[in-house]
Design a protein around this motif. Structure first.
Motif, mmCIF file in Angstrom:
data_model
loop_
_atom_site.group_PDB
_atom_site.id
_atom_site.type_symbol
_atom_site.label_atom_id
_atom_site.label_comp_id
_atom_site.label_asym_id
_atom_site.label_seq_id
_atom_site.Cartn_x
_atom_site.Cartn_y
_atom_site.Cartn_z
ATOM 1 N N PRO A 1 1.018 -1.180 0.272
ATOM 2 C CA PRO A 1 -0.341 -0.008 -0.217
ATOM 3 C C PRO A 1 1.374 1.708 -0.268
ATOM 4 C CG PRO A 1 -0.124 -1.375 1.793
ATOM 5 C CD PRO A 1 0.726 -1.905 1.343
ATOM 6 N N VAL A 2 0.600 2.218 -1.037
ATOM 7 C CA VAL A 2 1.042 3.961 -0.945
ATOM 8 C C VAL A 2 -0.049 4.405 -0.318
ATOM 9 C CG1 VAL A 2 2.466 5.184 -2.261
ATOM 10 C CG2 VAL A 2 3.141 2.719 -2.540
ATOM 11 N N GLN A 3 -0.402 4.772 -1.300
ATOM 12 C CA GLN A 3 -2.310 5.664 -1.354
ATOM 13 C C GLN A 3 -2.901 5.297 -1.976
ATOM 14 O OE1 GLN A 3 -1.213 9.326 -1.581
ATOM 15 N NE2 GLN A 3 -2.785 10.438 -0.513
ATOM 16 N N TYR A 4 -3.151 6.314 -3.064
ATOM 17 C CA TYR A 4 -4.658 5.582 -3.628
ATOM 18 C C TYR A 4 -4.263 4.196 -4.746
ATOM 19 C CZ TYR A 4 -7.138 9.572 -2.023
ATOM 20 O OH TYR A 4 -6.729 10.837 -1.338
ATOM 21 N N THR A 5 -5.552 4.216 -5.626
ATOM 22 C CA THR A 5 -4.494 2.910 -6.306
ATOM 23 C C THR A 5 -5.095 3.303 -7.787
ATOM 24 O OG1 THR A 5 -6.343 1.097 -6.261
ATOM 25 C CG2 THR A 5 -4.558 0.869 -4.830
#
Lengths: 11, 277
Positions: free
Chosen positions: B242-246
């Motif tokens: 996970p980073v932020q949005y996908t």
């Protein structure tokens, strides 16, 4: 430039 | 634990709250990818501009209907630095698009009130070396950035061979810092940074990507094929790190069958950036 997003019409 | 309702804000606890003027999560981005100089790089260049813009508008409306809670911000996603099979004068295996080409596509976005993404396929060049050439566009409020690790070649390997490129968090962080600086200096709404990903190795040390409220980061699942394979790639290479949005990429030619908006919206978390190639 002005953002013009697209919105679903009201049901 | 996150519930489906949190999906739009997925995934990272402690991610910065959106600043005023941020595109996501208020709007979902629906982008057409490609380059007007080629009919083979994506829908953006495949059909004549008027039909393409109309098709994007219709597609955006399909998405808006599939998720009435959210507006849709259409976007033109232009490959502005194109990886090449030949070295070229700079021996960097990449071709920078001319100002006139970028301005042509920018003009379409400007006229419509839509977004423009400038995508970098570095070849043997680097993100650090390419961004400065795009700054004059990135200072405009509607222009955003994308990075393609598949064509970020390392160890002198050439693009378009069996070697897949890769990018490290260091390079993504550099892009984030540059975008944050542009936002700050020009008092702009937050920028979006899209990073494509469809394998584990093409983005290293993703957990070390440092988020900044002035830059919204999207990790875009850009594998093609059957829905089951795409879902697996999403789970293993995007959701897992996970980073932020996908984001979720759809291929008119190579996806069989092409998933509908409704089908894509069944995945968790719901992608906030959708791209059609």
């Amino acid at each position: 430039w002005r953002p013009r997003p697209i919105q679903a019409p009201l049901p | 634990p996150l519930t489906p309702a949190d999906s739009a804000r997925w995934p990272v606890p402690g991610a910065p709250e959106p600043l005023p003027g941020a595109v996501m999560p208020e709007s979902r981005i629906v982008a057409f990818y490609g380059n007007p100089l080629s009919k083979r790089m994506g829908i953006l260049g495949q059909i004549d501009p008027d039909s393409m813009l109309k098709k994007l508008e219709d597609t955006a409306m399909e998405w808006a209907k599939a998720d009435p809670e959210r507006k849709v911000m259409p976007a033109l996603h232009l490959i502005a630095v194109v990886a090449q099979g030949y070295p070229g004068p700079a021996k960097k295996y990449r071709l920078r698009m001319t100002d006139s080409l970028i301005e042509r596509v920018a003009g379409w976005a400007e006229e419509k009130g839509w977004l423009l993404f400038l995508d970098i396929q570095p070849g043997l060049s680097t993100v650090e070396e390419e961004i400065p050439h795009l700054v004059k566009y990135l200072t405009r409020p509607y222009v955003h950035l994308a990075l393609d690790p598949e064509f970020a070649m390392k160890d002198g390997k050439k693009p378009g061979t069996d070697w897949m490129g890769r990018m490290d968090a260091v390079e993504v962080n550099h892009a984030i810092n540059q975008l944050a600086k542009i936002v700050e200096e020009h008092q702009l709404p937050p920028k979006v940074l899209v990073v494509h990903r469809f394998t584990r190795n093409m983005l290293t040390n993703a957990s070390q990507i440092r988020l900044d409220p002035r830059v919204q980061v999207v990790i875009d699942m850009d594998g093609y094929g059957a829905p089951s394979g795409k879902k697996a790639a999403y789970k293993w290479f995007v959701v897992q790190y996970p980073v932020q949005y996908t984001g979720w990429k759809l291929f008119y030619k190579n996806d069989k069958p092409l998933m509908t908006p409704r089908q894509v919206l069944e995945v968790y978390p719901k992608p906030m950036y959708i791209q059609y190639q």
